[in-house]
Design a protein around this motif. Structure first.
Motif, PDB file in Angstrom:
ATOM      1  N   UNK A  35      -5.825 -26.718  -1.390  1.00 40.87           N
ATOM      2  CA  UNK A  35      -6.806 -25.977  -2.198  1.00 40.87           C
ATOM      3  C   UNK A  35      -6.230 -25.513  -3.532  1.00 40.87           C
ATOM      4  N   UNK A  36      -5.274 -26.281  -4.040  1.00 39.75           N
ATOM      5  CA  UNK A  36      -4.668 -26.032  -5.353  1.00 39.75           C
ATOM      6  C   UNK A  36      -3.991 -27.330  -5.778  1.00 39.75           C
ATOM      7  N   UNK A  37      -3.638 -27.429  -7.036  1.00 38.20           N
ATOM      8  CA  UNK A  37      -2.890 -28.609  -7.486  1.00 38.20           C
ATOM      9  C   UNK A  37      -1.437 -28.435  -7.054  1.00 38.20           C
ATOM     10  N   UNK A  38      -0.905 -29.352  -6.279  1.00 39.43           N
ATOM     11  CA  UNK A  38       0.478 -29.228  -5.816  1.00 39.43           C
ATOM     12  C   UNK A  38       1.475 -29.262  -6.978  1.00 39.43           C
ATOM     13  N   UNK A  39       2.649 -28.728  -6.716  1.00 38.79           N
ATOM     14  CA  UNK A  39       3.709 -28.759  -7.721  1.00 38.79           C
ATOM     15  C   UNK A  39       4.687 -29.896  -7.476  1.00 38.79           C
ATOM     16  N   UNK A  40       4.657 -30.483  -6.281  1.00 40.55           N
ATOM     17  CA  UNK A  40       5.565 -31.594  -6.009  1.00 40.55           C
ATOM     18  C   UNK A  40       5.476 -32.062  -4.576  1.00 40.55           C
ATOM     19  N   UNK A  41       6.399 -32.948  -4.213  1.00 40.65           N
ATOM     20  CA  UNK A  41       6.476 -33.463  -2.849  1.00 40.65           C
ATOM     21  C   UNK A  41       7.908 -33.892  -2.569  1.00 40.65           C
ATOM     22  N   UNK A  42       8.233 -33.925  -1.281  1.00 43.43           N
ATOM     23  CA  UNK A  42       9.518 -34.434  -0.823  1.00 43.43           C
ATOM     24  C   UNK A  42       9.249 -35.533   0.188  1.00 43.43           C
ATOM     25  N   UNK A  57      -2.080 -40.955 -12.788  1.00 49.64           N
ATOM     26  CA  UNK A  57      -3.319 -40.200 -12.585  1.00 49.64           C
ATOM     27  C   UNK A  57      -2.985 -38.736 -12.324  1.00 49.64           C
ATOM     28  N   UNK A  58      -3.705 -37.838 -12.962  1.00 48.75           N
ATOM     29  CA  UNK A  58      -3.465 -36.406 -12.794  1.00 48.75           C
ATOM     30  C   UNK A  58      -3.792 -35.960 -11.374  1.00 48.75           C
ATOM     31  N   UNK A  59      -2.937 -35.120 -10.810  1.00 42.85           N
ATOM     32  CA  UNK A  59      -3.174 -34.571  -9.486  1.00 42.85           C
ATOM     33  C   UNK A  59      -4.328 -33.582  -9.524  1.00 42.85           C
ATOM     34  N   UNK A  60      -4.990 -33.422  -8.389  1.00 40.89           N
ATOM     35  CA  UNK A  60      -6.131 -32.513  -8.295  1.00 40.89           C
ATOM     36  C   UNK A  60      -5.930 -31.540  -7.132  1.00 40.89           C
ATOM     37  N   UNK A  61      -6.923 -30.702  -6.909  1.00 38.04           N
ATOM     38  CA  UNK A  61      -6.873 -29.759  -5.789  1.00 38.04           C
ATOM     39  C   UNK A  61      -7.097 -30.438  -4.447  1.00 38.04           C
ATOM     40  N   UNK A  62      -7.360 -31.740  -4.448  1.00 37.99           N
ATOM     41  CA  UNK A  62      -7.571 -32.464  -3.187  1.00 37.99           C
ATOM     42  C   UNK A  62      -6.721 -33.727  -3.043  1.00 37.99           C
ATOM     43  N   UNK A  69       8.017 -48.885  -5.175  1.00 36.48           N
ATOM     44  CA  UNK A  69       8.485 -50.165  -5.708  1.00 36.48           C
ATOM     45  C   UNK A  69       8.606 -51.248  -4.632  1.00 36.48           C
ATOM     46  N   UNK A  70       8.143 -50.943  -3.411  1.00 41.01           N
ATOM     47  CA  UNK A  70       8.145 -51.884  -2.297  1.00 41.01           C
ATOM     48  C   UNK A  70       6.773 -51.793  -1.632  1.00 41.01           C
ATOM     49  N   UNK A  71       6.248 -52.914  -1.177  1.00 39.68           N
ATOM     50  CA  UNK A  71       4.924 -52.919  -0.541  1.00 39.68           C
ATOM     51  C   UNK A  71       4.977 -52.361   0.882  1.00 39.68           C
ATOM     52  N   UNK A  72       3.904 -51.761   1.285  1.00 43.03           N
ATOM     53  CA  UNK A  72       3.651 -51.254   2.637  1.00 43.03           C
ATOM     54  C   UNK A  72       4.808 -50.459   3.240  1.00 43.03           C
ATOM     55  N   UNK A  73       5.242 -49.459   2.531  1.00 42.23           N
ATOM     56  CA  UNK A  73       6.258 -48.541   3.029  1.00 42.23           C
ATOM     57  C   UNK A  73       5.542 -47.423   3.776  1.00 42.23           C
ATOM     58  N   UNK A  74       5.949 -47.174   5.002  1.00 38.69           N
ATOM     59  CA  UNK A  74       5.422 -46.043   5.752  1.00 38.69           C
ATOM     60  C   UNK A  74       6.353 -44.871   5.477  1.00 38.69           C
ATOM     61  N   UNK A  75       5.803 -43.804   4.927  1.00 41.16           N
ATOM     62  CA  UNK A  75       6.643 -42.666   4.584  1.00 41.16           C
ATOM     63  C   UNK A  75       6.031 -41.379   5.079  1.00 41.16           C
ATOM     64  N   UNK A  76       6.902 -40.404   5.281  1.00 40.29           N
ATOM     65  CA  UNK A  76       6.476 -39.056   5.643  1.00 40.29           C
ATOM     66  C   UNK A  76       6.892 -38.152   4.498  1.00 40.29           C
ATOM     67  N   UNK A  77       5.974 -37.278   4.123  1.00 37.42           N
ATOM     68  CA  UNK A  77       6.232 -36.435   2.966  1.00 37.42           C
ATOM     69  C   UNK A  77       5.746 -35.016   3.195  1.00 37.42           C
ATOM     70  N   UNK A  78       6.328 -34.099   2.466  1.00 36.68           N
ATOM     71  CA  UNK A  78       5.886 -32.706   2.431  1.00 36.68           C
ATOM     72  C   UNK A  78       5.325 -32.491   1.040  1.00 36.68           C
ATOM     73  N   UNK A  79       4.056 -32.149   0.972  1.00 37.82           N
ATOM     74  CA  UNK A  79       3.418 -31.851  -0.311  1.00 37.82           C
ATOM     75  C   UNK A  79       3.414 -30.334  -0.455  1.00 37.82           C
ATOM     76  N   UNK A  80       3.883 -29.847  -1.600  1.00 43.27           N
ATOM     77  CA  UNK A  80       3.940 -28.393  -1.806  1.00 43.27           C
ATOM     78  C   UNK A  80       3.421 -28.010  -3.171  1.00 43.27           C
TER      79      UNK A  80
END
Length: 80
Positions: A35-42, A57-62, A69-80
């Motif tokens: 419910x806000x524009x994130x400041x980053x991710x890990x 593309x500019x980040x949004x509240x959603x 640089x590689x196709x179909x990478x499955x990744x886990x991330x923390x958006x903050x």
């Protein structure tokens, strides 16, 4: 999911996401509920050696927008 990742998200205004990238250098939309524009991710896990980076593309509240640089990478991330 790694227990420390859950602890991190429970104690910070952050969200854990699992994402699969598209073709090489193709923008992927990652939705979030902060419910806000994130400041980053890990990125804390990926199934292939890859560089994940911000799209133009500019980040949004959603959504944030990333590429890899590689196709179909499955990744886990923390958006903050």
């Amino acid at each position: 999911m790694h227990p420390l990742a859950v602890f991190f998200a429970d104690n910070f205004n952050a969200q854990l996401k699992s994402v699969t990238t598209a073709a090489v250098d193709t923008e992927v939309t990652v939705s979030h509920t902060l419910k806000r524009i994130p400041t980053g991710y890990l990125v804390y896990s990926r199934d292939k050696a890859a560089v994940v980076y911000d799209s133009t593309t500019a980040w949004t509240t959603t959504n944030i927008y990333i590429k890899a640089n590689v196709a179909t990478v499955v990744l886990k991330m923390i958006i903050f």
